[in-house]
Design an enzyme around this catalytic site. Structure first.
Site, short mmCIF file in Angstrom:
data_model
loop_
_atom_site.label_atom_id
_atom_site.label_comp_id
_atom_site.label_asym_id
_atom_site.label_seq_id
_atom_site.Cartn_x
_atom_site.Cartn_y
_atom_site.Cartn_z
N LYS A 46 8.77 51.80 61.86
CA LYS A 46 9.01 51.17 63.18
C LYS A 46 9.36 52.25 64.24
O LYS A 46 9.32 52.00 65.43
CB LYS A 46 10.16 50.15 63.01
CG LYS A 46 10.39 49.24 64.18
CD LYS A 46 10.91 47.84 63.78
CE LYS A 46 12.15 47.79 62.95
NZ LYS A 46 13.39 47.54 63.70
N LYS A 65 17.34 46.16 54.12
CA LYS A 65 16.18 45.38 54.56
C LYS A 65 15.87 45.58 56.06
O LYS A 65 16.79 45.86 56.83
CB LYS A 65 16.56 43.91 54.31
CG LYS A 65 15.45 42.93 54.36
CD LYS A 65 16.04 41.53 54.33
CE LYS A 65 15.05 40.55 54.90
NZ LYS A 65 14.64 40.84 56.27
N LYS A 72 20.40 48.67 60.21
CA LYS A 72 20.48 50.09 59.79
C LYS A 72 20.53 51.04 60.98
O LYS A 72 21.34 51.96 61.01
CB LYS A 72 19.25 50.48 58.95
CG LYS A 72 19.05 49.69 57.70
CD LYS A 72 17.78 50.10 57.00
CE LYS A 72 16.52 49.75 57.76
NZ LYS A 72 16.30 48.29 57.95
N ASP A 74 12.95 47.91 52.29
CA ASP A 74 12.18 46.77 51.76
C ASP A 74 11.32 47.22 50.58
O ASP A 74 11.04 46.44 49.68
CB ASP A 74 11.28 46.17 52.84
CG ASP A 74 12.08 45.46 53.91
OD1 ASP A 74 12.28 44.25 53.81
OD2 ASP A 74 12.54 46.14 54.83
P1 ADP Z 1 17.15 47.71 61.41
O1 ADP Z 1 17.27 49.14 61.87
O2 ADP Z 1 17.79 47.47 60.08
O3 ADP Z 1 15.74 47.22 61.42
P2 ADP Z 1 18.53 47.15 63.89
O4 ADP Z 1 19.70 48.07 63.81
O5 ADP Z 1 17.41 47.57 64.79
O6 ADP Z 1 17.97 46.80 62.44
O7 ADP Z 1 19.12 45.72 64.31
C1 ADP Z 1 18.28 44.59 64.49
C2 ADP Z 1 18.81 43.75 65.65
O8 ADP Z 1 20.06 43.20 65.30
C3 ADP Z 1 19.02 44.57 66.92
O9 ADP Z 1 18.57 43.84 68.03
C4 ADP Z 1 20.53 44.79 66.97
O10 ADP Z 1 21.00 44.89 68.28
C5 ADP Z 1 21.04 43.53 66.28
N1 ADP Z 1 22.32 43.78 65.59
C6 ADP Z 1 22.53 44.59 64.53
N2 ADP Z 1 23.82 44.55 64.15
C7 ADP Z 1 24.45 43.68 64.98
C8 ADP Z 1 25.80 43.21 65.09
N3 ADP Z 1 26.76 43.59 64.26
N4 ADP Z 1 26.06 42.31 66.08
C9 ADP Z 1 25.09 41.89 66.92
N5 ADP Z 1 23.82 42.30 66.88
C10 ADP Z 1 23.49 43.18 65.92
MG MG Z 2 15.75 50.44 62.40
#
Ligand code: ADP
Ligand code: MG
Length: 277
Positions: free
Chosen positions: A40, A9, A14, A127
């Site tokens: 994104k 999601k 990811k 998603d």
């Molecule tokens: P996605 O790629 O799935 O959309 P992201 O990797 O960009 O998600 O992560 C979304 C937010 O959550 C980011 O700001 C990231 O720094 C934070 N985040 C992800 N995993 C962790 C974690 N294990 N601990 C703290 N913050 C996290």
């Molecule tokens: Mg991402």
């Protein structure tokens, strides 16, 4: 070459996981490519100051992409990690899945561009599991798909839906599941829920990453937590996950057994009630 798809999601972690796995693998001496498959288009931003140009933006300018265009869009970031980013259409216009299938098709047409890499990691939004978003999963029977989830209903719902897509695509050259990656939020009953979910799919928890403020601090510095705080709990867990992914062979992969919606909801509610006892 090992092909890995990290999906789940939006906002589940990811890109954080993909980026750190790529850095850990590159630091072991592997040639690594991260393929951003999320409209994104911020998948590779932590590898490279100044960001990564997107395939879709270039395509919009020229209406076609040659092998040379694609080679120019494949750029090198820190730690020697190479990056390519699909991008997406303007909001309200066109289809985001098309950008991903365009990139996957172009890469298939230019196998010599992928040939140098030991590891290719697709960072894939899950998603929606339409044909375009499913394209990275269809890159071969050996492709390892990892489902990122936390202990809340919607991430698990999305992961279960992706598992359905994997079952469907398995008949058409699709990959198999390498496991669930628990990106923990610290919610009640999270670990048992994720363990039960993975077991129901017929797979394992490939790695558990704790919630750790140093992930976000590293992000503010536009770096990975493995680079910024190598001894932090998240960096250690992400390095272990990278080792597991690299050690995973075809024999460890499964065709998942997704749950019916009602069974998934029932499992979630049961775990939540047990956690509150
Ligand atoms: P996605 O790629 O799935 O959309 P992201 O990797 O960009 O998600 O992560 C979304 C937010 O959550 C980011 O700001 C990231 O720094 C934070 N985040 C992800 N995993 C962790 C974690 N294990 N601990 C703290 N913050 C996290
Ligand atoms: Mg991402």
């Amino acid at each position: 070459m090992k092909k890995v798809v990290i999906c789940g999601k939006g906002g589940i972690g990811k890109s954080t996981i993909s980026t750190n796995v790529c850095v850990a693998a590159a630091r072991r001496g592997l040639k690594v490519l991260q393929v951003g498959c999320d409209p994104k288009h911020d998948s590779c931003s932590r590898h490279r100051d100044g960001g990564v140009p997107t395939v879709m933006a270039r395509f919009a300018e020229t209406g076609r992409l040659s092998r040379e265009d694609l080679a120019a869009l494949l750029v090198e970031g820190r730690n020697g990690v190479h990056c390519i980013e699909a991008g997406g259409p303007q909001p309200g216009e066109g289809c985001a899945g098309r950008a991903i299938s365009l990139l996957v098709d172009l890469l298939r047409e230019c196998p010599e561009l992928l040939e140098p890499f030991d590891l290719v990691v697709y960072d894939l939004l899950g998603d929606v599991v339409c044909g375009g978003f499913a394209a990275p999963i269809r890159t071969g029977k050996d492709t390892q798909v990892y489902l990122v989830a936390s202990g809340e209903f919607l991430p698990i719902y999305a992961a279960n839906n992706i598992a359905r897509g994997v079952v469907h695509l398995a008949k058409r050259g699709g990959g198999s599941i390498g496991g669930v990656i628990a990106n923990l939020r610290g919610t009640p009953g999270e670990r048992p829920l994720l363990e039960q979910f993975a077991a129901a799919l017929g797979t394992r928890i490939a790695g558990s990453v704790p919630r750790d403020p140093r992930v976000f601090e590293a992000e503010l510095a536009r770096r990975t937590v493995i680079e910024e705080s190598p001894d932090s709990p998240a960096a250690v867990a992400l390095s272990e996950l990278a080792a597991t992914v690299l050690a995973t062979t075809r024999e460890d992969l499964v065709r998942p057994t997704p749950l019916a919606d009602a069974a998934l909801e029932e499992m979630y509610l049961r775990c939540m009630v047990e956690a509150r006892r």
